[in-house]
Design a protein around this motif. Structure first.
Motif, mmCIF file in Angstrom:
data_model
loop_
_atom_site.group_PDB
_atom_site.id
_atom_site.type_symbol
_atom_site.label_atom_id
_atom_site.label_comp_id
_atom_site.label_asym_id
_atom_site.label_seq_id
_atom_site.Cartn_x
_atom_site.Cartn_y
_atom_site.Cartn_z
ATOM 1 N N PHE A 26 0.856 -1.143 -0.099
ATOM 2 C CA PHE A 26 0.050 -0.026 -0.095
ATOM 3 C C PHE A 26 0.849 1.107 -0.031
ATOM 4 O O PHE A 26 2.040 1.281 0.583
ATOM 5 N N ASP A 27 0.396 2.375 -0.734
ATOM 6 C CA ASP A 27 1.250 3.533 -0.675
ATOM 7 C C ASP A 27 1.454 4.081 0.435
ATOM 8 O O ASP A 27 2.571 4.562 0.792
ATOM 9 N N HIS A 28 0.419 3.998 1.556
ATOM 10 C CA HIS A 28 0.943 4.632 2.735
ATOM 11 C C HIS A 28 1.993 4.076 3.581
ATOM 12 O O HIS A 28 2.650 4.316 4.428
ATOM 13 N N GLU A 29 1.981 2.520 3.387
ATOM 14 C CA GLU A 29 2.907 1.736 3.967
ATOM 15 C C GLU A 29 4.493 2.275 3.216
ATOM 16 O O GLU A 29 5.482 2.282 3.968
ATOM 17 N N ASP A 32 4.835 6.153 4.636
ATOM 18 C CA ASP A 32 5.086 6.382 6.207
ATOM 19 C C ASP A 32 5.952 5.426 6.765
ATOM 20 O O ASP A 32 6.669 5.949 7.805
ATOM 21 N N GLY A 33 6.157 4.247 6.184
ATOM 22 C CA GLY A 33 6.921 3.344 6.772
ATOM 23 C C GLY A 33 6.341 2.925 8.172
ATOM 24 O O GLY A 33 5.467 3.240 8.669
ATOM 25 N N GLN A 34 6.995 1.799 8.778
ATOM 26 C CA GLN A 34 6.562 1.353 9.930
ATOM 27 C C GLN A 34 7.669 0.462 10.786
ATOM 28 O O GLN A 34 8.606 -0.058 9.921
ATOM 29 N N GLU A 35 7.582 0.037 11.968
ATOM 30 C CA GLU A 35 8.605 -0.808 12.746
ATOM 31 C C GLU A 35 8.335 -2.346 12.232
ATOM 32 O O GLU A 35 7.236 -2.741 12.045
ATOM 33 N N PHE A 36 9.559 -2.906 11.685
ATOM 34 C CA PHE A 36 9.451 -4.329 11.621
ATOM 35 C C PHE A 36 10.380 -5.071 12.778
ATOM 36 O O PHE A 36 11.350 -4.133 13.067
ATOM 37 N N HIS A 105 8.529 -9.955 11.715
ATOM 38 C CA HIS A 105 7.106 -9.464 12.315
ATOM 39 C C HIS A 105 6.655 -8.373 11.851
ATOM 40 O O HIS A 105 7.757 -7.354 11.586
ATOM 41 N N LYS A 106 5.547 -7.970 11.322
ATOM 42 C CA LYS A 106 4.982 -6.921 10.943
ATOM 43 C C LYS A 106 3.915 -6.305 12.022
ATOM 44 O O LYS A 106 2.646 -6.670 11.482
ATOM 45 N N PRO A 107 4.086 -5.939 12.963
ATOM 46 C CA PRO A 107 2.843 -5.640 14.110
ATOM 47 C C PRO A 107 1.929 -4.472 13.541
ATOM 48 O O PRO A 107 0.663 -4.596 14.183
ATOM 49 N N GLN A 108 2.349 -3.831 12.735
ATOM 50 C CA GLN A 108 1.441 -2.822 12.446
ATOM 51 C C GLN A 108 1.148 -3.000 10.755
ATOM 52 O O GLN A 108 0.552 -2.087 10.223
ATOM 53 N N ALA A 109 0.712 -4.109 10.641
ATOM 54 C CA ALA A 109 0.202 -4.337 9.151
ATOM 55 C C ALA A 109 -1.000 -3.997 9.082
ATOM 56 O O ALA A 109 -1.883 -3.937 10.117
ATOM 57 N N PRO A 110 -1.546 -3.847 7.801
ATOM 58 C CA PRO A 110 -3.008 -3.181 7.666
ATOM 59 C C PRO A 110 -3.887 -4.435 7.498
ATOM 60 O O PRO A 110 -4.312 -4.601 6.603
ATOM 61 N N VAL A 111 -4.136 -4.731 8.772
ATOM 62 C CA VAL A 111 -5.268 -5.800 8.899
ATOM 63 C C VAL A 111 -6.487 -5.245 9.721
ATOM 64 O O VAL A 111 -6.218 -4.347 10.558
ATOM 65 N N PRO A 112 -7.318 -5.347 8.957
ATOM 66 C CA PRO A 112 -8.557 -4.395 9.638
ATOM 67 C C PRO A 112 -9.301 -5.071 10.680
ATOM 68 O O PRO A 112 -10.562 -4.762 11.030
ATOM 69 N N HIS A 113 -8.450 -5.772 11.477
ATOM 70 C CA HIS A 113 -9.140 -6.310 13.091
ATOM 71 C C HIS A 113 -8.138 -6.279 14.024
ATOM 72 O O HIS A 113 -6.934 -5.987 13.800
ATOM 73 N N GLU A 114 -8.395 -6.404 15.110
ATOM 74 C CA GLU A 114 -7.463 -6.453 16.123
ATOM 75 C C GLU A 114 -6.705 -7.681 16.020
ATOM 76 O O GLU A 114 -7.380 -8.663 15.861
ATOM 77 N N PHE A 115 -5.472 -7.503 16.493
ATOM 78 C CA PHE A 115 -4.479 -8.522 16.159
ATOM 79 C C PHE A 115 -3.211 -8.146 16.898
ATOM 80 O O PHE A 115 -3.024 -7.140 16.956
ATOM 81 N N ASP A 116 -2.364 -9.161 17.253
ATOM 82 C CA ASP A 116 -0.842 -8.906 17.930
ATOM 83 C C ASP A 116 0.206 -9.055 16.842
ATOM 84 O O ASP A 116 0.988 -7.818 17.228
ATOM 85 N N ASP A 117 0.256 -9.595 15.875
ATOM 86 C CA ASP A 117 1.292 -9.651 14.899
ATOM 87 C C ASP A 117 0.866 -10.426 13.694
ATOM 88 O O ASP A 117 -0.021 -11.407 13.523
ATOM 89 N N VAL A 118 1.742 -10.006 12.668
ATOM 90 C CA VAL A 118 1.831 -10.826 11.208
ATOM 91 C C VAL A 118 3.226 -11.259 11.357
ATOM 92 O O VAL A 118 4.156 -10.634 11.551
#
Length: 127
Positions: A26-29, A32-36, A105-118
């Protein structure tokens, strides 16, 4: 004494290595980036290092960690499967590493539900 090839290799692990990357589809990923978070478990023959007490005969996990962070912070990829494969290649470039298990680990993955980690976990061995 040489390692018995019938025995599994010894293990060196680095767990919870954190770095900011711009991986994702996704463009926003990408923007903006995120922690891995990266875990690596290396199959290594530590016998010579144990006998000699010499860092030259084992994996310098501080330097390896820096190389892994460079990959996470480097060129973006769409999939964490691709990122994991690149990280495994870095591990296997170490002459003492016989095999590598890499978990991304991608803990801020764009998953539309509550989750701990991908996570994605891959295993690679020297040919």
């Amino acid at each position: 004494m040489a390692r018995d090839p019938r025995q599994p290799p010894d293990r060196i692990a680095v767990r919870g290595l954190r770095a900011r990357g711009h991986h994702g589809v996704f463009d926003h990923e990408r923007r903006d980036g995120q922690e891995f978070v990266v875990d690596v478990v290396l199959g290594v023959d530590t016998g010579e290092a144990a006998r000699t007490d010499d860092l030259a005969h084992t994996v310098h996990y501080g330097l390896l960690s820096s190389r892994l962070v460079e990959v996470v912070e480097g060129e973006p990829v769409n999939l964490i499967e691709t990122l994991a494969d690149r990280l495994a290649a870095v591990c296997l470039a170490e002459p003492q590493v016989l095999e590598a298990e890499v978990t991304v680990h991608k803990p801020q993955a764009p998953v539309p539900h509550e989750f701990d980690d991908v996570t994605v976990t891959i295993q690679r061995r020297r040919p």
